[in-house]
Design a protein around this motif. Structure first.
Motif, PDB file in Angstrom:
ATOM      1  N   VAL A   1      36.017 -61.311 -14.860  1.00 22.28           N
ATOM      2  CA  VAL A   1      34.635 -61.015 -14.485  1.00 22.28           C
ATOM      3  C   VAL A   1      34.490 -59.577 -13.986  1.00 22.28           C
ATOM      4  N   ALA A   2      35.538 -59.029 -13.396  1.00 24.11           N
ATOM      5  CA  ALA A   2      35.478 -57.629 -12.969  1.00 24.11           C
ATOM      6  C   ALA A   2      35.368 -56.703 -14.182  1.00 24.11           C
ATOM      7  N   ARG A   3      36.105 -57.006 -15.236  1.00 26.92           N
ATOM      8  CA  ARG A   3      36.078 -56.159 -16.446  1.00 26.92           C
ATOM      9  C   ARG A   3      34.735 -56.234 -17.170  1.00 26.92           C
ATOM     10  N   SER A   4      33.999 -57.334 -16.976  1.00 24.01           N
ATOM     11  CA  SER A   4      32.738 -57.485 -17.716  1.00 24.01           C
ATOM     12  C   SER A   4      31.517 -57.010 -16.919  1.00 24.01           C
ATOM     13  N   LYS A   5      31.724 -56.441 -15.755  1.00 22.45           N
ATOM     14  CA  LYS A   5      30.588 -55.910 -14.994  1.00 22.45           C
ATOM     15  C   LYS A   5      29.836 -54.892 -15.851  1.00 22.45           C
ATOM     16  N   GLY A   6      28.538 -55.103 -15.972  1.00 22.32           N
ATOM     17  CA  GLY A   6      27.720 -54.209 -16.780  1.00 22.32           C
ATOM     18  C   GLY A   6      27.684 -54.567 -18.252  1.00 22.32           C
ATOM     19  N   ALA A   7      28.508 -55.537 -18.683  1.00 21.71           N
ATOM     20  CA  ALA A   7      28.503 -55.969 -20.082  1.00 21.71           C
ATOM     21  C   ALA A   7      27.355 -56.942 -20.328  1.00 21.71           C
ATOM     22  N   THR A   8      27.021 -57.138 -21.590  1.00 24.77           N
ATOM     23  CA  THR A   8      25.924 -58.049 -21.934  1.00 24.77           C
ATOM     24  C   THR A   8      26.281 -59.486 -21.599  1.00 24.77           C
ATOM     25  N   TYR A   9      27.550 -59.847 -21.819  1.00 25.59           N
ATOM     26  CA  TYR A   9      27.996 -61.220 -21.589  1.00 25.59           C
ATOM     27  C   TYR A   9      29.055 -61.253 -20.496  1.00 25.59           C
ATOM     28  N   VAL A  10      29.123 -62.373 -19.784  1.00 20.09           N
ATOM     29  CA  VAL A  10      30.118 -62.519 -18.720  1.00 20.09           C
ATOM     30  C   VAL A  10      31.524 -62.494 -19.309  1.00 20.09           C
ATOM     31  N   PHE A  11      31.706 -63.107 -20.487  1.00 21.43           N
ATOM     32  CA  PHE A  11      33.018 -63.129 -21.140  1.00 21.43           C
ATOM     33  C   PHE A  11      32.875 -62.551 -22.558  1.00 21.43           C
ATOM     34  N   PRO A  12      32.948 -61.239 -22.708  1.00 22.29           N
ATOM     35  CA  PRO A  12      32.783 -60.650 -24.049  1.00 22.29           C
ATOM     36  C   PRO A  12      33.755 -61.196 -25.083  1.00 22.29           C
ATOM     37  N   HIS A  13      34.978 -61.530 -24.664  1.00 20.89           N
ATOM     38  CA  HIS A  13      35.960 -62.026 -25.639  1.00 20.89           C
ATOM     39  C   HIS A  13      35.601 -63.426 -26.128  1.00 20.89           C
ATOM     40  N   VAL A  14      34.896 -64.214 -25.322  1.00 19.18           N
ATOM     41  CA  VAL A  14      34.410 -65.523 -25.783  1.00 19.18           C
ATOM     42  C   VAL A  14      33.353 -65.308 -26.863  1.00 19.18           C
ATOM     43  N   LYS A  15      32.445 -64.396 -26.612  1.00 17.67           N
ATOM     44  CA  LYS A  15      31.425 -64.063 -27.602  1.00 17.67           C
ATOM     45  C   LYS A  15      32.073 -63.582 -28.898  1.00 17.67           C
ATOM     46  N   GLU A  16      33.119 -62.778 -28.791  1.00 18.71           N
ATOM     47  CA  GLU A  16      33.803 -62.248 -29.973  1.00 18.71           C
ATOM     48  C   GLU A  16      34.494 -63.355 -30.766  1.00 18.71           C
ATOM     49  N   ALA A  17      35.102 -64.319 -30.080  1.00 19.81           N
ATOM     50  CA  ALA A  17      35.746 -65.437 -30.784  1.00 19.81           C
ATOM     51  C   ALA A  17      34.721 -66.232 -31.576  1.00 19.81           C
ATOM     52  N   ILE A  18      33.560 -66.483 -30.976  1.00 21.29           N
ATOM     53  CA  ILE A  18      32.491 -67.209 -31.673  1.00 21.29           C
ATOM     54  C   ILE A  18      31.988 -66.398 -32.855  1.00 21.29           C
ATOM     55  N   GLU A  19      31.768 -65.098 -32.636  1.00 21.85           N
ATOM     56  CA  GLU A  19      31.284 -64.246 -33.726  1.00 21.85           C
ATOM     57  C   GLU A  19      32.295 -64.177 -34.866  1.00 21.85           C
ATOM     58  N   ASP A  20      33.580 -64.139 -34.532  1.00 19.55           N
ATOM     59  CA  ASP A  20      34.603 -64.135 -35.583  1.00 19.55           C
ATOM     60  C   ASP A  20      34.510 -65.388 -36.446  1.00 19.55           C
ATOM     61  N   SER A  21      34.357 -66.535 -35.808  1.00 22.01           N
ATOM     62  CA  SER A  21      34.256 -67.783 -36.576  1.00 22.01           C
ATOM     63  C   SER A  21      32.984 -67.798 -37.409  1.00 22.01           C
ATOM     64  N   PHE A  22      31.886 -67.311 -36.837  1.00 22.13           N
ATOM     65  CA  PHE A  22      30.626 -67.247 -37.582  1.00 22.13           C
ATOM     66  C   PHE A  22      30.751 -66.310 -38.786  1.00 22.13           C
ATOM     67  N   ASN A  23      31.319 -65.136 -38.584  1.00 20.33           N
ATOM     68  CA  ASN A  23      31.430 -64.158 -39.666  1.00 20.33           C
ATOM     69  C   ASN A  23      32.282 -64.691 -40.805  1.00 20.33           C
ATOM     70  N   ARG A  24      33.362 -65.343 -40.473  1.00 15.49           N
ATOM     71  CA  ARG A  24      34.227 -65.897 -41.525  1.00 15.49           C
ATOM     72  C   ARG A  24      33.535 -67.028 -42.277  1.00 15.49           C
ATOM     73  N   ALA A  25      32.626 -67.732 -41.585  1.00 17.58           N
ATOM     74  CA  ALA A  25      31.923 -68.859 -42.201  1.00 17.58           C
ATOM     75  C   ALA A  25      30.613 -68.444 -42.870  1.00 17.58           C
ATOM     76  N   GLY A  26      30.220 -67.195 -42.727  1.00 16.76           N
ATOM     77  CA  GLY A  26      28.947 -66.746 -43.287  1.00 16.76           C
ATOM     78  C   GLY A  26      27.748 -67.215 -42.489  1.00 16.76           C
ATOM     79  N   ILE A  27      27.950 -67.491 -41.196  1.00 19.21           N
ATOM     80  CA  ILE A  27      26.854 -67.910 -40.321  1.00 19.21           C
ATOM     81  C   ILE A  27      26.245 -66.659 -39.689  1.00 19.21           C
ATOM     82  N   THR A  28      24.974 -66.427 -39.928  1.00 15.24           N
ATOM     83  CA  THR A  28      24.308 -65.239 -39.378  1.00 15.24           C
ATOM     84  C   THR A  28      23.397 -65.571 -38.206  1.00 15.24           C
ATOM     85  N   ASP A  29      23.110 -66.851 -38.010  1.00  9.79           N
ATOM     86  CA  ASP A  29      22.264 -67.288 -36.910  1.00  9.79           C
ATOM     87  C   ASP A  29      22.766 -68.640 -36.443  1.00  9.79           C
TER      88      ASP A  29
END
Length: 409
Positions: free
Chosen positions: A269-297
């Protein structure tokens, strides 16, 4: 181009069952789940090329490790098949699934058994809770508490409150939804639980505080359980369908994401101060799965099975999936969109709160539930018209993060 990976099916044990009361242990769970998965998929043991086992706390709970070798011990028909055990706290069997996928994608194997198993009810609850503390940085978390994980996710609730504001009653509502969904699931630990009218409120008698920010009914229910799924290559599936004259839809893992952060909660949480999301790496894991699956929304999905070790974990997942803007997860709860029948149901199985949380089995259980949804095999928990499902499985304080998209093929 790498091989596509399909989920043929699988088997989950009854998460309400206390195996030690029957004189049984984790080895018996492993046997039942493996044989059940083979039967569910109409496969002989000889079809299995490789085995991956997810387990987090076997040594602490039962003084039993080396669980890769346990599979062929209790299912002798699998003797000689290569096997290994994976540990990533609550994400252990998702790591097992990722490794199995990599073997299939590389062309090494065509049919792989993935198993998650955990035994918790053989020891008193306080002792089992202490054993789970090894998924944190032992003695270095700088958190003064009796119960580590309620304390950690209570701090996450405080973090959200500080960044965005948080109505704590929404956390009670998330729990109530998941317990409600669990009543539809014949394998859920809490399917027969009953609650008083005021249970899901800030009531210190019916819903007492466990650690600051977390009440009893916000907590995922650790339990005994195992779940096995069988993954297969496109080549194997073609032969499998032809030999059985199958014409129905198959479930395919369309996308995956896997990210890690450090083990210590406060550093994340200290590293994410000022970031859009509390856990940017969680958001990235989800986005990775979406991108590989062709999910845009996110609303291209029909449902989600997400980690809700505590209500606050699901609250975090809602905005990290992009269902709402950051800090506005309450909107999805209040609008009813995460309920069965809503726009995007979450945890139709009951999730960890309602279905139960045998830690090493949870990732495999999510994958199986997603598979059953897209194959229209989820029974009373079926999401109407489900074609694409996502999962989010986390280990520790979001230190290990895995996400899958499973779709009808």
């Amino acid at each position: 181009m790498s091989q596509q990976v399909f989920v043929l099916g699988g088997m989950q044990t009854d998460f309400a069952r206390v195996w030690s009361r029957e004189g049984l242990d984790i080895s018996d769970m492993i046997r039942e789940a493996c044989l059940g998965a083979l039967e569910a998929c109409d496969l002989p043991p000889s079809a299995i090329d490789s085995i991956h086992v997810g387990n987090a706390f076997g040594e602490a709970q039962r003084q039993q490790g080396h669980l890769g070798a346990m599979v062929s011990q209790v299912v002798p028909e699998l003797w000689g098949i290569p096997a290994m055990r994976h540990e990533g706290a609550c994400a252990s069997s998702s790591l097992a699934a990722l490794t199995a996928m990599a073997e299939i994608e590389a062309g090494r194997y065509d049919c792989v058994l993935v198993l998650g198993a955990e035994e918790f009810k053989n020891l008193p609850g306080d002792q089992a809770s202490q054993n789970q503390n090894s998924a944190a940085w032992r003695d270095r978390e700088d958190i003064d508490c009796k119960f580590m994980w309620p304390a950690v996710f209570g701090l996450l609730a405080d973090e959200y409150d500080q960044r965005y504001g948080l109505d704590r009653q929404v956390l009670n509502e998330i729990a109530e939804i998941n317990y409600g969904h669990a009543k539809r699931n014949p394998l859920a630990q809490t399917r027969q639980w009953r609650f008083a009218d005021n249970s899901f409120h800030e009531d210190d008698t019916l819903n007492p505080i466990i650690e600051p920010g977390v009440r009893r009914l916000h907590c995922g229910q650790i339990t005994d359980g195992a779940c096995a799924v069988i993954l297969a290559s496109e080549k194997f599936v073609a032969s499998y369908q032809k030999s059985r004259q199958l014409t129905g839809p198959m479930a395919r893992i369309k996308g995956w994401g896997h990210r890690n952060a450090g083990i210590r909660y406060r550093d994340k949480v200290a590293r994410s101060k000022g970031a859009t999301y509390v856990f940017p790496h969680v958001k990235e894991a989800i986005e990775d799965s979406f991108n590989r699956a062709g999910i845009t929304d996110v609303h291209q999905l029909n449902g989600i099975e997400t980690h809700d070790c505590f209500s606050m974990t699901e609250y975090m997942a809602i905005d990290h999936f992009g269902i709402t803007a950051p800090g506005e997860s309450w909107k999805a709860v209040e609008e009813g969109s995460i309920k069965l029948g809503g726009r995007l149901p979450i945890n139709a199985s009951g999730g960890l709160i309602g279905c139960g949380h045998p830690v090493g089995a949870t990732g495999a259980r999510m994958l199986l539930d997603a598979t059953q949804q897209v194959k229209n095999q989820a029974g009373d928990a079926q999401i109407e018209g489900a074609k694409d499902m996502a999962t989010l499985n986390i280990g520790g304080s979001c230190a290990t993060v895995c996400s899958f998209v499973v779709g009808r093929d």
